[in-house]
Enzyme design. Structure first.
Site, PDB file in Angstrom:
ATOM      1  N   SER A 115       1.240  -1.179   0.109  1.00 35.24           N
ATOM      2  CA  SER A 115       0.216   0.243  -0.241  1.00 35.24           C
ATOM      3  C   SER A 115       0.851   1.163  -0.184  1.00 35.24           C
ATOM      4  O   SER A 115       0.379   2.523  -0.521  1.00 35.24           O
ATOM      5  CB  SER A 115      -0.358   0.189   1.528  1.00 35.24           C
ATOM      6  OG  SER A 115      -1.551  -0.905   1.053  1.00 35.24           O
ATOM      7  N   ARG A 166       1.493   3.652  -3.492  1.00 34.41           N
ATOM      8  CA  ARG A 166       1.284   5.377  -2.649  1.00 34.41           C
ATOM      9  C   ARG A 166       2.607   6.361  -3.424  1.00 34.41           C
ATOM     10  O   ARG A 166       2.644   7.836  -4.472  1.00 34.41           O
ATOM     11  CB  ARG A 166       0.907   5.851  -1.734  1.00 34.41           C
ATOM     12  CG  ARG A 166      -0.622   5.662  -1.154  1.00 34.41           C
ATOM     13  CD  ARG A 166      -0.604   4.675  -0.507  1.00 34.41           C
ATOM     14  NE  ARG A 166      -2.196   4.294  -0.221  1.00 34.41           N
ATOM     15  CZ  ARG A 166      -3.006   3.535  -0.403  1.00 34.41           C
ATOM     16  NH1 ARG A 166      -2.540   2.652  -0.604  1.00 34.41           N
ATOM     17  NH2 ARG A 166      -4.268   3.391   0.745  1.00 34.41           N
ATOM     18  N   ARG A 190     -13.586  -6.499 -11.334  1.00 33.74           N
ATOM     19  CA  ARG A 190     -14.163  -5.966 -10.093  1.00 33.74           C
ATOM     20  C   ARG A 190     -14.859  -4.008 -10.292  1.00 33.74           C
ATOM     21  O   ARG A 190     -14.716  -3.633 -11.076  1.00 33.74           O
ATOM     22  CB  ARG A 190     -12.404  -5.647  -9.643  1.00 33.74           C
ATOM     23  CG  ARG A 190     -12.244  -7.135  -8.952  1.00 33.74           C
ATOM     24  CD  ARG A 190     -11.157  -6.990  -8.361  1.00 33.74           C
ATOM     25  NE  ARG A 190     -11.131  -6.463  -7.000  1.00 33.74           N
ATOM     26  CZ  ARG A 190      -9.967  -6.322  -6.195  1.00 33.74           C
ATOM     27  NH1 ARG A 190      -8.972  -6.019  -6.816  1.00 33.74           N
ATOM     28  NH2 ARG A 190      -9.397  -5.859  -5.111  1.00 33.74           N
ATOM     29  N   SER A 220     -13.327   1.836   2.746  1.00 37.12           N
ATOM     30  CA  SER A 220     -12.673   1.542   0.763  1.00 37.12           C
ATOM     31  C   SER A 220     -11.581   2.551   1.732  1.00 37.12           C
ATOM     32  O   SER A 220     -12.084   3.878   0.819  1.00 37.12           O
ATOM     33  CB  SER A 220     -13.751   1.622   0.467  1.00 37.12           C
ATOM     34  OG  SER A 220     -12.413   1.438  -0.586  1.00 37.12           O
ATOM     35  N   ASP A 234      -7.367  -7.877   4.708  1.00 39.11           N
ATOM     36  CA  ASP A 234      -6.686  -8.355   3.643  1.00 39.11           C
ATOM     37  C   ASP A 234      -5.936 -10.000   4.675  1.00 39.11           C
ATOM     38  O   ASP A 234      -5.409 -10.749   3.722  1.00 39.11           O
ATOM     39  CB  ASP A 234      -5.332  -7.680   2.883  1.00 39.11           C
ATOM     40  CG  ASP A 234      -5.681  -6.609   1.727  1.00 39.11           C
ATOM     41  OD1 ASP A 234      -6.399  -6.816   1.544  1.00 39.11           O
ATOM     42  OD2 ASP A 234      -5.092  -5.939   1.738  1.00 39.11           O
ATOM     43  N   LYS A 286     -12.454  -9.260  -3.983  1.00 41.18           N
ATOM     44  CA  LYS A 286     -11.275  -9.060  -3.623  1.00 41.18           C
ATOM     45  C   LYS A 286     -10.772  -9.777  -5.523  1.00 41.18           C
ATOM     46  O   LYS A 286     -11.203  -9.994  -6.250  1.00 41.18           O
ATOM     47  CB  LYS A 286     -10.973  -9.681  -2.715  1.00 41.18           C
ATOM     48  CG  LYS A 286     -11.698  -8.458  -1.652  1.00 41.18           C
ATOM     49  CD  LYS A 286     -10.279  -7.255  -1.198  1.00 41.18           C
ATOM     50  CE  LYS A 286     -10.595  -5.779  -0.417  1.00 41.18           C
ATOM     51  NZ  LYS A 286     -10.072  -4.907  -0.505  1.00 41.18           N
ATOM     52  N   ARG A 310     -13.503 -14.534  -2.252  1.00 42.39           N
ATOM     53  CA  ARG A 310     -12.299 -14.626  -1.748  1.00 42.39           C
ATOM     54  C   ARG A 310     -13.143 -15.847  -0.543  1.00 42.39           C
ATOM     55  O   ARG A 310     -12.212 -17.252  -0.029  1.00 42.39           O
ATOM     56  CB  ARG A 310     -11.605 -14.167  -0.333  1.00 42.39           C
ATOM     57  CG  ARG A 310     -10.118 -13.724  -1.475  1.00 42.39           C
ATOM     58  CD  ARG A 310      -9.490 -12.307  -0.660  1.00 42.39           C
ATOM     59  NE  ARG A 310      -8.392 -12.749  -1.627  1.00 42.39           N
ATOM     60  CZ  ARG A 310      -7.293 -11.668  -1.450  1.00 42.39           C
ATOM     61  NH1 ARG A 310      -7.666 -10.522  -0.546  1.00 42.39           N
ATOM     62  NH2 ARG A 310      -6.406 -11.409  -1.891  1.00 42.39           N
ATOM     63  N   ARG A 342      -3.465 -14.141  -1.828  1.00 38.91           N
ATOM     64  CA  ARG A 342      -3.235 -14.458  -0.271  1.00 38.91           C
ATOM     65  C   ARG A 342      -4.460 -15.818  -0.657  1.00 38.91           C
ATOM     66  O   ARG A 342      -4.315 -16.478   0.838  1.00 38.91           O
ATOM     67  CB  ARG A 342      -5.068 -13.797  -0.065  1.00 38.91           C
ATOM     68  CG  ARG A 342      -4.014 -12.101  -0.061  1.00 38.91           C
ATOM     69  CD  ARG A 342      -3.909 -10.760   0.938  1.00 38.91           C
ATOM     70  NE  ARG A 342      -3.715  -9.572   0.517  1.00 38.91           N
ATOM     71  CZ  ARG A 342      -2.579  -8.766   0.930  1.00 38.91           C
ATOM     72  NH1 ARG A 342      -1.630  -9.766   1.517  1.00 38.91           N
ATOM     73  NH2 ARG A 342      -2.158  -7.639   0.170  1.00 38.91           N
TER      74      ARG A 342
HETATM   75  C1  S3P Z   1      -5.370  -1.119  -0.048  1.00 41.27           C
HETATM   76  C2  S3P Z   1      -6.742  -0.799   0.492  1.00 41.27           C
HETATM   77  C3  S3P Z   1      -8.095  -2.068   0.538  1.00 41.27           C
HETATM   78  C4  S3P Z   1      -6.839  -3.282   0.357  1.00 41.27           C
HETATM   79  C5  S3P Z   1      -6.199  -3.464  -0.593  1.00 41.27           C
HETATM   80  C6  S3P Z   1      -5.111  -2.517  -0.272  1.00 41.27           C
HETATM   81  C7  S3P Z   1      -5.151   0.119  -0.075  1.00 41.27           C
HETATM   82  O1  S3P Z   1      -8.613  -2.168  -0.888  1.00 41.27           O
HETATM   83  O2  S3P Z   1      -7.956  -4.387   0.434  1.00 41.27           O
HETATM   84  O3  S3P Z   1      -5.137  -4.828  -0.828  1.00 41.27           O
HETATM   85  O4  S3P Z   1      -3.700  -0.130  -0.646  1.00 41.27           O
HETATM   86  O5  S3P Z   1      -5.843   1.570  -0.191  1.00 41.27           O
HETATM   87  P1  S3P Z   1     -10.349  -1.300  -0.147  1.00 41.27           P
HETATM   88  O6  S3P Z   1     -10.120  -0.342   0.424  1.00 41.27           O
HETATM   89  O7  S3P Z   1     -10.862  -2.138  -1.117  1.00 41.27           O
HETATM   90  O8  S3P Z   1     -11.016  -2.382   0.627  1.00 41.27           O
END
Ligand code: S3P
Length: 435
Positions: free
Chosen positions: A23, A27, A122, A166, A319, A346, A350, A394
């Site tokens: 994550s 960014r 998705r 989210s 996750d 996802k 899952r 995963r």
């Molecule tokens: C993530 C947010 C999550 C997570 C994903 C990574 C991110 O998704 O499941 O693997 O980096 O912002 P959601 O925010 O859609 O739940």
């Protein structure tokens, strides 16, 4: 489509350093491409997903140089991106697609963004909706799915009360907010990971946070005008660490030291879940840099009690739910997951994938629309089986761990999909396994 065979082990022992957090890497890669100058991103994720992000930013005009896990990204400022000559490809990465859609909504050119078969299934309406409200023109297949065609431009600031918890939706709106003509706010129904807010602050954006509300000032409206290149260290990925926490917990003689793991408080709910189930985890050497906390985790074998995971905890451990569910049959009381319908959209469905594969290994499972109940040890021992990963990293890793304590061989089909987040996963698991 390689298979991996997992055999029973006696314990999991040794030290491990994990690849950089997925994550955080996404960014930093995106914001570095919007900054002025060259950013050095150290311990950048090895995850294929984050390299999809880098490839997109390169196609949009940033210079990207990868030297092992150090990535240098040269950006040409917030108005420095250029239309890509080719369709942008987010691969398997929902984060790439959703966050980048936010950035592209603010650009004065048109973009087309697609992904692999799984990503094309998705839902994208969740980001398309608020970005349209801000003034972007976005076309999507069936108004919800990639490929997306994004015609960006002048955006207006909005106040957006998110209908779902989210981090990806929050981030898409905040990133578009950088380019909007005022102050954009996002109100979350429940806390989600805050790496976007921290990274935006780090690169010099003007962000305010009060409880569940995050505000961003448009760069040309009180937001400081530009983002500055930075040298940043990415901490190890806690979501990857969880597979080793789970593996170590399964065997009384295990002792694992996981170095330099990201311990951002919006991610550590999983450690609380493990501790509440009786796991032995100690945090050591805590430090903080660029707003992100990190440290070492010392994990020993334990008897896991099991329990119910539900409500506001779900978005904080979303996750890690595959690993928790796959541990269910090794716990005293089993594991129940509720309020997690999001798991169905996802990288795979899952809930269905977990129920099917747990049953293949002999577990007793009740599948529900928003979760599942996995019976504990009393329902019998697990045996090895062929695991259908559905191309989901995963699911592959969760069942590789479950297979370590099962009778007989567990075969993970299409095991290579682990590289989406953790390319060296099987090598590391093998290295730490004592037979
Ligand atoms: C993530 C947010 C999550 C997570 C994903 C990574 C991110 O998704 O499941 O693997 O980096 O912002 P959601 O925010 O859609 O739940």
């Amino acid at each position: 489509m390689k298979k991996q065979t997992i055999q029973k082990v006696k314990s999991i022992n040794g030290g491990i350093e994990l690849p950089g957090d997925k994550s955080v890497s996404h960014r930093y890669g995106m914001l570095a491409a919007l900054a002025e100058g060259t950013s050095e991103l150290r311990h950048f994720a090895a995850a294929a997903d984050c390299h999809s992000t880098l490839a997109c930013m390169k196609a949009l005009g940033a210079e990207v140089k990868v030297d092992k896990d150090t990535v240098r990204v040269t950006g040409h400022g917030t108005h420095g991106l250029r239309a890509s000559k080719k369709v942008l490809d987010a691969g398997n990465s929902g984060t790439t697609m959703r966050l980048l859609t936010g950035i592209l909504a603010g650009q004065e050119f048109a973009s087309k963004l697609t992904g692999d078969e799984s990503l094309q299934k998705r839902p994208m309406k969740r980001v398309v909706g608020p970005l349209r409200e801000m003034g972007a023109e976005i076309r999507a297949r069936d108004d919800n799915f990639a490929p997306l065609e994004i015609r960006g431009g002048k955006l207006r600031a909005i106040s957006y009360a998110m209908p779902m918890a989210s981090a990806q939706v929050k981030s898409a709106v905040l990133l578009a907010g950088l380019f909007a003509d005022g102050e954009t706010s996002v109100i979350e129904p429940a806390k989600t990971r805050d790496h976007t807010e921290l990274a935006l602050e780090e690169f010099g954006a003007n962000i305010e946070r009060h409880g569940l509300t995050v505000k961003i000032h448009g760069l040309n409206n009180g937001g400081g005008g530009s983002l500055k290149a930075k040298t940043l260290d990415v901490p190890g990925d806690l979501s990857s660490a969880v597979f080793f926490i789970a593996a170590a917990s399964l065997f009384p003689e295990s002792s694992v030291l996981i170095h330099n793991v990201g311990l951002n408080p919006t991610r550590t709910a999983i450690l609380d879940v493990f501790l509440s189930m009786g796991a032995s985890i100690q945090m050591q050497q805590l430090k903080s840099a660029q707003g992100e906390v990190s440290g070492d985790l010392a994990v020993r074998g334990a008897t896991l009690k099991g329990g119910v995971i539900e409500g506001k905890t779900i978005p904080l451990v979303i996750d890690e739910l595959p690993m928790l569910a796959a541990l269910g049959p090794y716990t005293e009381e089993g594991i129940e997951i509720r309020d997690a319908a999001e798991l169905r959209v996802k990288e795979s469905d899952r809930i269905a994938a977990l129920a099917e594969n747990l049953r293949r290994m002999g577990a007793k499972v009740q599948e529900r629309p928003d979760g599942l109940q996995v019976a504990g040890r009393g329902a019998g021992k697990l045996h090895g089986a062929e695991i259908e990963t559905y191309g989901d990293h995963r699911i592959a890793m969760a069942f590789a761990v479950a297979g370590l304590a099962a009778e007989g061989k567990t075969i993970i089909r299409d095991a290579d999909c682990a590289a989406v987040s953790f390319p060296s996963f099987y090598d590391e698991l093998n290295r730490l396994a004592e037979r």
